[in-house]
Every structure is written in structure tokens, then in C-alpha cells.
Design a protein around this motif. Structure first.
Motif, PDB file in Angstrom:
ATOM      1  N   GLN A   1      42.762  55.916  33.085  1.00  0.00           N
ATOM      2  CA  GLN A   1      43.974  56.296  33.809  1.00  0.00           C
ATOM      3  C   GLN A   1      43.970  55.815  35.261  1.00  0.00           C
ATOM      4  OE1 GLN A   1      42.300  58.865  32.070  1.00  0.00           O
ATOM      5  NE2 GLN A   1      43.637  58.791  30.286  1.00  0.00           N
ATOM      6  N   THR A   2      42.833  55.942  35.929  1.00  0.00           N
ATOM      7  CA  THR A   2      42.778  55.621  37.356  1.00  0.00           C
ATOM      8  C   THR A   2      42.189  54.245  37.649  1.00  0.00           C
ATOM      9  OG1 THR A   2      40.579  56.575  37.618  1.00  0.00           O
ATOM     10  CG2 THR A   2      42.469  58.064  37.937  1.00  0.00           C
ATOM     11  N   GLY A   3      41.444  53.694  36.714  1.00  0.00           N
ATOM     12  CA  GLY A   3      40.774  52.427  36.951  1.00  0.00           C
ATOM     13  C   GLY A   3      39.493  52.568  37.761  1.00  0.00           C
ATOM     14  N   LEU A   4      39.108  53.799  38.086  1.00  0.00           N
ATOM     15  CA  LEU A   4      37.867  54.016  38.833  1.00  0.00           C
ATOM     16  C   LEU A   4      36.666  53.629  37.979  1.00  0.00           C
ATOM     17  CD1 LEU A   4      38.382  57.438  40.652  1.00  0.00           C
ATOM     18  CD2 LEU A   4      38.100  55.198  41.712  1.00  0.00           C
ATOM     19  N   VAL A   5      35.653  53.110  38.641  1.00  0.00           N
ATOM     20  CA  VAL A   5      34.405  52.730  37.985  1.00  0.00           C
ATOM     21  C   VAL A   5      33.285  53.611  38.538  1.00  0.00           C
ATOM     22  CG1 VAL A   5      32.734  50.869  37.657  1.00  0.00           C
ATOM     23  CG2 VAL A   5      35.175  50.355  37.673  1.00  0.00           C
ATOM     24  N   PHE A   6      32.474  54.172  37.638  1.00  0.00           N
ATOM     25  CA  PHE A   6      31.339  55.024  37.976  1.00  0.00           C
ATOM     26  C   PHE A   6      30.061  54.278  37.609  1.00  0.00           C
ATOM     27  CE2 PHE A   6      28.027  57.793  36.334  1.00  0.00           C
ATOM     28  CZ  PHE A   6      27.866  58.719  37.335  1.00  0.00           C
ATOM     29  N   ARG A   7      29.106  54.245  38.532  1.00  0.00           N
ATOM     30  CA  ARG A   7      27.785  53.667  38.265  1.00  0.00           C
ATOM     31  C   ARG A   7      26.725  54.540  38.908  1.00  0.00           C
ATOM     32  NH1 ARG A   7      27.725  47.277  37.730  1.00  0.00           N
ATOM     33  NH2 ARG A   7      29.856  47.048  37.085  1.00  0.00           N
ATOM     34  N   TYR A   8      25.619  54.683  38.182  1.00  0.00           N
ATOM     35  CA  TYR A   8      24.443  55.357  38.731  1.00  0.00           C
ATOM     36  C   TYR A   8      23.315  54.340  38.767  1.00  0.00           C
ATOM     37  CZ  TYR A   8      20.212  58.068  39.130  1.00  0.00           C
ATOM     38  OH  TYR A   8      19.002  58.540  39.564  1.00  0.00           O
ATOM     39  N   GLY A   9      22.581  54.294  39.868  1.00  0.00           N
ATOM     40  CA  GLY A   9      21.446  53.385  39.940  1.00  0.00           C
ATOM     41  C   GLY A   9      20.951  53.203  41.354  1.00  0.00           C
ATOM     42  N   TYR A  10      20.102  52.229  41.502  1.00  0.00           N
ATOM     43  CA  TYR A  10      19.516  51.932  42.801  1.00  0.00           C
ATOM     44  C   TYR A  10      20.555  51.238  43.682  1.00  0.00           C
ATOM     45  CZ  TYR A  10      16.189  50.363  46.288  1.00  0.00           C
ATOM     46  OH  TYR A  10      15.525  50.157  47.468  1.00  0.00           O
ATOM     47  N   ILE A  11      20.736  51.751  44.880  1.00  0.00           N
ATOM     48  CA  ILE A  11      21.662  51.173  45.854  1.00  0.00           C
ATOM     49  C   ILE A  11      20.808  50.486  46.916  1.00  0.00           C
ATOM     50  CG2 ILE A  11      23.539  51.635  47.470  1.00  0.00           C
ATOM     51  CD1 ILE A  11      24.033  54.264  45.853  1.00  0.00           C
ATOM     52  N   SER A  12      20.679  49.172  46.806  1.00  0.00           N
ATOM     53  CA  SER A  12      19.741  48.438  47.656  1.00  0.00           C
ATOM     54  C   SER A  12      20.078  48.544  49.142  1.00  0.00           C
ATOM     55  CB  SER A  12      19.655  46.972  47.233  1.00  0.00           C
ATOM     56  OG  SER A  12      20.911  46.359  47.323  1.00  0.00           O
ATOM     57  N   SER A  13      21.346  48.573  49.479  1.00  0.00           N
ATOM     58  CA  SER A  13      21.717  48.649  50.901  1.00  0.00           C
ATOM     59  C   SER A  13      21.288  49.968  51.538  1.00  0.00           C
ATOM     60  CB  SER A  13      23.224  48.457  51.071  1.00  0.00           C
ATOM     61  OG  SER A  13      23.930  49.487  50.401  1.00  0.00           O
ATOM     62  N   LEU A  14      21.108  50.995  50.723  1.00  0.00           N
ATOM     63  CA  LEU A  14      20.678  52.303  51.233  1.00  0.00           C
ATOM     64  C   LEU A  14      19.229  52.624  50.854  1.00  0.00           C
ATOM     65  CD1 LEU A  14      23.931  54.288  50.402  1.00  0.00           C
ATOM     66  CD2 LEU A  14      23.201  53.417  52.630  1.00  0.00           C
ATOM     67  N   ASN A  15      18.614  51.754  50.057  1.00  0.00           N
ATOM     68  CA  ASN A  15      17.219  51.914  49.638  1.00  0.00           C
ATOM     69  C   ASN A  15      16.967  53.246  48.924  1.00  0.00           C
ATOM     70  OD1 ASN A  15      14.570  51.043  49.333  1.00  0.00           O
ATOM     71  ND2 ASN A  15      13.914  51.998  51.255  1.00  0.00           N
ATOM     72  N   THR A  16      17.895  53.629  48.062  1.00  0.00           N
ATOM     73  CA  THR A  16      17.750  54.878  47.314  1.00  0.00           C
ATOM     74  C   THR A  16      18.609  54.827  46.061  1.00  0.00           C
ATOM     75  OG1 THR A  16      17.772  57.287  47.502  1.00  0.00           O
ATOM     76  CG2 THR A  16      19.622  56.107  48.510  1.00  0.00           C
ATOM     77  N   TYR A  17      18.421  55.810  45.204  1.00  0.00           N
ATOM     78  CA  TYR A  17      19.255  55.935  44.011  1.00  0.00           C
ATOM     79  C   TYR A  17      20.471  56.782  44.331  1.00  0.00           C
ATOM     80  CZ  TYR A  17      15.858  53.823  40.921  1.00  0.00           C
ATOM     81  OH  TYR A  17      15.033  52.924  40.303  1.00  0.00           O
ATOM     82  N   GLY A  18      21.553  56.524  43.600  1.00  0.00           N
ATOM     83  CA  GLY A  18      22.755  57.305  43.803  1.00  0.00           C
ATOM     84  C   GLY A  18      23.877  56.841  42.912  1.00  0.00           C
TER      85      GLY A  18
END
Length: 131
Positions: free
Chosen positions: A47-64
């Protein structure tokens, strides 16, 4: 003689607890099966076209979590509390916050192998796995 026997017993007890502690370390750092499966997979809300991802966020050096749409790079949410079901069929992410604003965007996400359900203050959005 008695003090030597006492020191050997003390040393053995100390070694036992050190080995017990070291043996439990890998368990506390290991990823669950559901977390490994979900990591970097793409879930989309039709409905919204939003995308959800979970994983390592390299720019922040953490998972989220990253929530994005077709026109943006997305908003990151980090420092999530993670609870994994005992059968590892899903995990619940909560208490995540946006590091740029310090606020949270969703109250919790229930993430499984085929879908993710995000709860917001005004309702829920369901996301389906696309890859």
C-alpha cells in the motif's frame, strides 16, 4: 601440606569458573537462525511502497532497521532490543531510535521468514518478503 591442598582446590575451582565463563561467551555473541535469515532481506508494504530491512548499517557501524521508499535512502533505527522466539521462527525488535533525531519511529517490529509487522502509535503496517 594442608595449605598446598587448599591452594590446589582453590585453583581448580577458579579454573572451572573461568572455563565455564569462556565456554558461554560464543553463545552470547551468536546470531539466531531467524536473524541470519532476515539480515539484509527486503520486505515491502504494497500500500505505501515502504521497504523494511534489518541488518548491518555500515555508515553507523551497528545493526539496525532501515525504512525507505523509492525516493529516499531511508531512515535508520538502531540500538534495537531483540527478542527471539524459542523456536526461532520470528524475532521482535523494539526500543529502536533514529540516531539523527533521537526519537523512535515504530514501537516494535515482529519479523519472520515471510513477513514483518511494524507497530506504530496509530496502527500497524504489514510487509511481505520480496527477495
Amino acid at each position: 601440606m594442608n595449605s598446598t591442598r587448599y591452594s590446589k582446590k582453590f585453583l581448580m575451582k577458579k579454573m572451572f569458573f573461568v572455563l565455564l565463563f569462556l565456554g558461554s561467551l560464543p553463545l552470547s555473541f551468536a546470531q539466531s537462525r531467524i536473524e541470519m535469515f532476515v539480515e539484509n532481506r527486503k520486505y515491502v508494504n504494497d500500500q505505501t511502497g515502504l521497504v523494511f530491512r534489518y541488518g548491518y548499517i555500515s555508515s553507523l557501524n551497528t545493526y539496525g532497521v532501515t525504512l525507505s521508499n523509492a525516493n529516499s535512502s531511508g531512515i535508520n533505527y538502531i540500538n534495537c532490543s531483540k527478542d527471539v522466539a524459542s523456536d526461532e521462527s520470528y524475532m521482535i525488535l523494539s526500543n529502536c531510535f533514529d540516531p539523527n533525531t533521537g526519537s523512535g519511529g515504530f514501537s516494535r517490529a515482529v519479523v519472520g521468514s515471510r513477513r514483518a509487522i511494524l507497530s506504530f502509535s496509530d496502527g500497524e503496517l504489514e510487509f511481505e518478503l520480496v527477495d
